[in-house]
Design an enzyme around this catalytic site. Sequence first.
Site, PDB file in Angstrom:
ATOM      1  CG  HIS A  78      12.617  36.063   4.053  1.00 50.28           C
ATOM      2  ND1 HIS A  78      13.615  35.991   3.131  1.00 50.28           N
ATOM      3  CD2 HIS A  78      11.476  35.673   3.518  1.00 50.28           C
ATOM      4  CE1 HIS A  78      13.060  35.470   2.125  1.00 50.28           C
ATOM      5  NE2 HIS A  78      11.709  35.437   2.261  1.00 50.28           N
ATOM      6  CD  GLU A  80      16.994  34.980   7.798  1.00 46.69           C
ATOM      7  OE1 GLU A  80      17.680  33.952   7.078  1.00 46.69           O
ATOM      8  OE2 GLU A  80      15.732  35.098   7.591  1.00 46.69           O
ATOM      9  CB  CYS A 106      17.238  34.548   0.617  1.00 52.25           C
ATOM     10  SG  CYS A 106      16.402  36.181   1.412  1.00 52.25           S
ATOM     11  CB  CYS A 109      17.798  37.558   4.937  1.00 52.96           C
ATOM     12  SG  CYS A 109      15.916  37.450   5.052  1.00 52.96           S
TER      13      CYS A 109
END
Length: 152
Positions: A78, A80, A106, A109
Amino acid sequence: MSRPSWDEYFMAITDQVAQRATCTRRHIGAVLVKDKRILATGYNGVPSGLAHCDEVGCLRERLGIPSGTQHELCRGIHAEQNAVIQAARHGIAIEGATVYCTHQPCVLCAKILINAGIVDIVYREAYPDELATEMLAEAGINPRRFIPGEGA
């Protein structure tokens, strides 16, 4: 032409960062900022040196995995996560920083951002993940949705 607010400025940069994404489902960008300075950026895609999903296809799509579930069954990282990894690789301290994201983080993260010492999260697109919302609130982080024309 008026000068953009800091939120508008950094959110516009997340859009540029997201253009590098290689995910076939979503293009997501993240920018870590402290004292109005960019510390690191990240976008969603596979680990360095591996074939990109836009080249080999989406594992999640092939397996029929619905969005928001079984995050571990994905070739990608992801945005992040990639931003935090880039900061770590280059020895950049991010404790006390803000993360600007194209999408709400999410739960995976959220946990990483909590432990990295991120104090503020600004996002544009909602991503309904109740556990992420609960954990961030418990950590004292209240993500705020970016609305164009508003912000610091």
